[in-house]
Structure formats: C-alpha cells, structure tokens
Design an enzyme around this catalytic site. Structure first.
Site, PDB file in Angstrom:
ATOM      1  NE  ARG A   1      55.429  11.510  26.683  1.00  0.00           N
ATOM      2  CZ  ARG A   1      55.229  12.842  26.607  1.00  0.00           C
ATOM      3  NH1 ARG A   1      54.069  13.376  26.933  1.00  0.00           N
ATOM      4  NH2 ARG A   1      56.205  13.639  26.220  1.00  0.00           N
TER       5      ARG A   1
ATOM      6  CE1 TYR B   1      49.620 -11.121  37.571  1.00  0.00           C
ATOM      7  CE2 TYR B   1      50.251  -8.859  37.983  1.00  0.00           C
ATOM      8  CZ  TYR B   1      50.469 -10.068  37.357  1.00  0.00           C
ATOM      9  OH  TYR B   1      51.550 -10.208  36.517  1.00  0.00           O
TER      10      TYR B   1
ATOM     11  CG  ASP C   1      42.494  -6.791  37.351  1.00  0.00           C
ATOM     12  OD1 ASP C   1      42.162  -7.263  36.242  1.00  0.00           O
ATOM     13  OD2 ASP C   1      43.649  -6.878  37.814  1.00  0.00           O
TER      14      ASP C   1
ATOM     15  CE  LYS D   1      48.591 -11.419  32.118  1.00  0.00           C
ATOM     16  NZ  LYS D   1      48.186 -10.949  33.427  1.00  0.00           N
TER      17      LYS D   1
HETATM   18  C1  LIG Z   1      48.638 -10.009  34.403  1.00  0.00           C
HETATM   19  C2  LIG Z   1      47.703  -9.325  35.308  1.00  0.00           C
HETATM   20  C3  LIG Z   1      47.901  -7.993  35.700  1.00  0.00           C
HETATM   21  C4  LIG Z   1      49.125  -7.209  35.283  1.00  0.00           C
HETATM   22  O1  LIG Z   1      49.165  -6.993  33.911  1.00  0.00           O
HETATM   23  P1  LIG Z   1      50.527  -6.883  33.050  1.00  0.00           P
HETATM   24  O2  LIG Z   1      50.027  -6.712  31.676  1.00  0.00           O
HETATM   25  O3  LIG Z   1      51.307  -8.140  33.287  1.00  0.00           O
HETATM   26  O4  LIG Z   1      51.263  -5.687  33.583  1.00  0.00           O
HETATM   27  C5  LIG Z   1      46.962  -7.407  36.523  1.00  0.00           C
HETATM   28  N1  LIG Z   1      45.882  -8.086  36.946  1.00  0.00           N
HETATM   29  C6  LIG Z   1      45.652  -9.370  36.595  1.00  0.00           C
HETATM   30  C7  LIG Z   1      44.442 -10.080  37.106  1.00  0.00           C
HETATM   31  C8  LIG Z   1      46.550 -10.032  35.767  1.00  0.00           C
HETATM   32  O5  LIG Z   1      46.336 -11.313  35.440  1.00  0.00           O
END
Ligand SMILES: *Cc1c(COP(=O)(O)O)cnc(C)c1O
Length: 380
Positions: free
Chosen positions: A47, A99, A171, A196
């Site tokens: 961890r 998101y 983000d 992603k």
């Molecule tokens: C998918 C996504 C998230 C969240 O991420 P996870 O890996 O699904 O927890 C946050 N911000 C954006 C822009 C995303 O596309």
C-alpha cells in the site's frame, strides 16, 4: 528528453538488476523481507509502495513534466485524495460541465463533510474570480469538458489561483499530456483517469496525480497511503505499457477525430457538432494555444433533439461500441443523458448543454473509412 521519448523511457532508469528485463517485473507481492526491523530495500508494504507502481509513477511524472506521480485504484480515487487535502468549511470552485462521477463525489460525499462546491461556467476564466472567498482552497478545472468540449484557459485560471494562493487542479483525462501539459501552464496538480487514454486499451481502471512541488507531493502521498486507494502491480504494468504508445495512438485519435468532426458537421441530420478544432468553437483560439491538436472526443446533437432517435443511432452502430468510458483503441459511442450523466438531474444537465439527443463519440484508431461508413448507416 522530448515527449515521444519520455513516453517510452521517462523515469525508467533502473533496469532490472536481477536479469536485465527491459520491462519492469510485476512485483506481485504485498510485503518485503527485512534483514532487521526497518532494514529493507526501499519497500515495506505494497500500500505504501510497490516497485512496479513506482516505475509507473515515475513515468507519469515524466510525461506530465512533473516531479512526483501517484497512482490510484481509479480516477475517482485520485480526485478523492485531492479533496481530502481540504477541511470542513473550505470551498472549491469547479467547472460546471464536469465528469458525472466527479460531480457525484463532490456533491454526495464531500458536501456531507462540510466542503462547499461552486459549479460554474469557466469558458471565461475571469468568471472564476467572482466565486473566490477567503475560504476557497481549490479550483477544479476539466478541459476539454465532458461531454460539451468546452475549453478553459488553464494559464488564466492559474493566474487567478496564484493571486489568491489557491491550489489549481486540472483533470487532464481528455487531453492527455500529448495534447496539453497543465503543470507547464501553471497548474499545481494534474489528475488523470488512467482508465482512458493513458491505459488506452480499455482493460484497466486506474487514476493518477502528478505535481511539481515536493511538499504538495508529500501531503498527497500521505493521503494515498493513509486512505489506501492504491492500484495493484499488474494494473501498474499494463498502464506503463499503454503509455509507451500514447503518442502514436493520440496522433491517430486526432486524425480520425478531425475527419469525423468534419463529416458530422456537413451531415443534413446533425444540428450541432462540439469539437474544439472548429474555427467557430467559442474558445478555439485558447484550444489552439494550449493544445497541440484537438483530440478524438466529439459530441453532437441531432436535428429535432429526439431522445428516442438518439438511442436508435447508438444502438445501430456496429464498429462503434455502445459503452461508457473513452480513450481506448476501439471507438465507443455514448448517450450521456441516459448513461454517464444520468446521475445529474435533468434540469441541471440541460443547463450545461447535455440535452436528450446528445451523443458522445470516443473516436478510436480503426480505419477512418470504416468509422465513417458506420456512422453513415447508423444516422441514415
Ligand atoms: C472516467 C473519468 C473520470 C473518473 O475516472 P475513473 O477511472 O472512472 O474513476 C474522471 N474524469 C474524467 C474526465 C473521466 O473521463
């Protein structure tokens, strides 16, 4: 080192001392033998740290031009760690077109802990300043936004954050460091859903944070270890592998994205296409100045804005898969109103443009002719 080299070699200086393996081994272990209490080789418990995760974290820091990377079990776990830097009574100014899961985390978890969020349009970055009080501790920016492809001026947001001594987090999931590097534009924290584009193959759920500042990195590392939302070594390996082809995948995502945006834009049944590469996109000039290209994410609305027609289109697609998520090699289509944004109340989502017929495409790296033929048959 330039970006295309960093994706492959960034932070990967330690070749495996045992056998010289070119890729880091997957250290599938929870703990590490100690010769005497505290006598270990840098890792005590997975961890707190794991060599495969550490290799990934160095790669993340490198590609975002940061000094410290932290990998989490999901993108939301990474966001969760950032908000845990705050205290009850603190305030956050956040992008409104956000998101859906981030919105849910902010409103349904952290508002309950006494943190206040202002969700505002940031297309004019000066707007941010109106919502800043002496309690504001964090500005949360998503650009391009999901799913409306609004563009927020990161440099302008950073200037406001600096002036008021507030953290700016971006983000960067949609853009990836191939297109934009928020730390270079003045942001303090870059966040990714590595699920992603960074992973890039729709086979891992993971999150990441990258920062430049040592003290901020220490505070985030404390939360990462104390709250414990880390990712495992196997997933770390997969994302590290994904990052090695990020630049060539992104290049093709951008090429295909451009061709599809142009195709949809001239389609008689399409009302509006949202893509920052169009000269008439409201913040096209800012996109041009802070992004290298315009990416493979596109949203569009059909003429008549009919909910059922939109559902039919996404059901008819054959090469595009109807699915949540984005950023993989395969093309995906989504219907935000019934899928990713279903957790946002209708009047709230419509305020930001997420209307009934909005369809979002994550354009993959298949042959462009097959993708356009698929849209042609599905839209009719
Ligand atoms: C998918 C996504 C998230 C969240 O991420 P996870 O890996 O699904 O927890 C946050 N911000 C954006 C822009 C995303 O596309």
């Amino acid at each position: 080192m330039k970006f295309n080299t960093k994706t492959i070699h960034g932070g990967q200086h330690d070749t495996d001392p045992a056998y010289g393996s070119v890729m880091p081994p997957i250290y599938q272990t929870s703990t590490y033998a100690q010769s005497t209490p505290g006598g270990h080789k840098g890792f005590e418990y997975s961890r707190s740290g794991n060599p495969t995760r550490a290799a990934l974290e160095r790669s993340l820091a490198s590609i975002e031009n940061g000094n410290f990377g932290l990998a989490f079990g999901s993108g939301l776990a990474a966001i969760d760690a950032v908000v845990k830097l705050l205290q009850p009574g603190d305030e956050v100014v956040s992008t409104n077109d956000l998101y859906g899961g981030s919105y849910r985390l902010f409103t349904k978890i952290f508002e309950g802990f006494g943190i206040k969020f202002h969700f505002i349009g940031m297309e004019n970055a000066a707007n941010i300043e109106k919502y800043i009080t002496d309690k504001t501790k964090l500005i949360w920016v998503e650009t391009p936004t999901n799913p409306m492809m609004n563009i927020i001026d990161i440099k302008a947001a950073a200037a406001i954050a600096k002036k008021h001594d507030i953290l700016l987090a971006v983000d960067n999931t949609f853009a990836t460091p191939y297109l934009q590097q928020p730390l270079d534009l003045g942001a303090d924290i870059v966040m990714h859903s590595a699920t992603k584009y960074l992973g890039g193959h729709s086979d891992v759920v993971m999150g990441a944070l990258v920062v430049k500042d040592k003290e901020l990195a220490d505070r985030l590392y404390f939360v990462q270890n104390a709250s414990g939302a880390v990712c495992g070594p196997q997933d770390s390996f997969l994302v590290l592998r994904g990052i090695k082809t990020l630049h060539i995948r992104m290049q093709r995502h951008c090429e295909n994205g451009k061709a599809i945006a142009q195709y949809l834009n001239q389609h008689p049944k399409i009302e509006k296409v949202y893509w920052p590469g169009f000269a008439d996109h409201p913040n096209h000039e800012i996109a041009k100045s802070q992004m290298r290209d315009f990416g493979g994410m596109i949203s569009f609305v059909t003429k008549g804005n009919d909910y059922n027609e939109a559902i039919k289109i996404v059901e008819n697609l054959k090469v595009f898969t109807l699915a949540e998520s984005l950023g993989g090699v395969e093309s995906l289509a989504g219907h935000p109103a019934s899928m990713t944004h279903a957790s946002i109340p209708k009047e709230e989502r419509e305020k930001t443009g997420v209307v009934d017929s909005l369809i979002r495409l994550s354009v993959g790296i298949e042959d462009i002719d097959d993708l356009i033929a698929d849209l042609e048959q599905a839209i009719g």
